[in-house]
Write a protein that holds these residues in place. Structure first.
Motif, PDB file in Angstrom:
ATOM      1  N   SER A 125       0.747  -1.221  -0.142  1.00  0.00           N
ATOM      2  CA  SER A 125      -0.072  -0.004  -0.237  1.00  0.00           C
ATOM      3  C   SER A 125       0.897   1.296   0.121  1.00  0.00           C
ATOM      4  CB  SER A 125      -0.781   0.063   1.229  1.00  0.00           C
ATOM      5  OG  SER A 125      -0.359  -0.022   2.286  1.00  0.00           O
ATOM      6  N   GLY A 126       0.461   2.303  -0.359  1.00  0.00           N
ATOM      7  CA  GLY A 126       0.959   3.554  -0.457  1.00  0.00           C
ATOM      8  C   GLY A 126      -0.002   4.674  -1.056  1.00  0.00           C
ATOM      9  N   ARG A 127       0.690   5.643  -1.749  1.00  0.00           N
ATOM     10  CA  ARG A 127      -0.070   6.573  -2.515  1.00  0.00           C
ATOM     11  C   ARG A 127       0.500   6.678  -3.907  1.00  0.00           C
ATOM     12  NH1 ARG A 127      -3.164   8.912   0.879  1.00  0.00           N
ATOM     13  NH2 ARG A 127      -3.860  10.785  -0.184  1.00  0.00           N
ATOM     14  N   VAL A 128      -0.410   7.225  -4.932  1.00  0.00           N
ATOM     15  CA  VAL A 128       0.358   7.911  -6.058  1.00  0.00           C
ATOM     16  C   VAL A 128      -0.024   9.226  -6.218  1.00  0.00           C
ATOM     17  CG1 VAL A 128       0.396   5.333  -7.075  1.00  0.00           C
ATOM     18  CG2 VAL A 128      -1.726   6.836  -7.291  1.00  0.00           C
ATOM     19  N   LYS A 129       0.769   9.899  -7.221  1.00  0.00           N
ATOM     20  CA  LYS A 129       0.507  11.517  -7.245  1.00  0.00           C
ATOM     21  C   LYS A 129       0.666  11.944  -8.631  1.00  0.00           C
ATOM     22  CE  LYS A 129       2.233  15.570  -5.245  1.00  0.00           C
ATOM     23  NZ  LYS A 129       3.334  15.932  -4.204  1.00  0.00           N
ATOM     24  N   ALA A 130      -0.341  12.319  -9.367  1.00  0.00           N
ATOM     25  CA  ALA A 130       0.050  12.730 -11.032  1.00  0.00           C
ATOM     26  C   ALA A 130      -1.426  13.559 -11.033  1.00  0.00           C
ATOM     27  CB  ALA A 130       0.120  11.638 -11.890  1.00  0.00           C
TER      28      ALA A 130
END
Length: 128
Positions: A67-72
């Motif tokens: 798990s984590g995060r993505v950014k765009a």
């Protein structure tokens, strides 16, 4: 409208981004720094691959935490990282070719073909 967990807008924006920033979570729940990777959309899902093998640090950490995060594209959703099944590999290869072939065969070859299939993660939205 939501499709496979993503809204149509999220799929278009994240899948259409040139690069996706990916950050996994540490065991204590804190977020690691973002790393830039290529992202493709195949069908109603988003996929990322490790261009430099299974020992690439971001890939190892994403696999370990899940798990984590993505950014765009102005979005920063919480996500899960899941191994992708063999049934999508041809479509994911085709998506990488369609999106990134302009960079040349030598570069694109790092993310397409049977050697990269085990390094393919599906990026799935996750509730925090």
């Amino acid at each position: 409208m939501r499709t496979a967990g993503w809204t149509t807008d999220e799929l278009e924006r994240l899948g259409g981004a040139e690069e996706l920033r990916v950050a996994s979570l540490r065991q204590d729940g804190t977020q690691r720094p973002y790393v830039r990777v290529w992202v493709v959309r195949a069908g109603e899902h988003l996929y990322i691959r490790s261009a430099y093998g299974p020992e690439n640090p971001w890939f190892r950490r994403a696999m370990a935490s899940g798990s984590g995060r993505v950014k765009a594209a102005g979005l920063e959703p919480a996500v899960s990282f899941e191994r992708a099944g063999d049934e999508v590999m041809a479509a994911v290869d085709a998506a990488y070719h369609a999106k990134y072939d302009r960079y040349g065969a030598r570069i694109v070859s790092t993310v397409v073909g049977p050697d990269t299939w085990p390094l393919t993660l599906r990026v799935v939205p996750r509730q925090e």
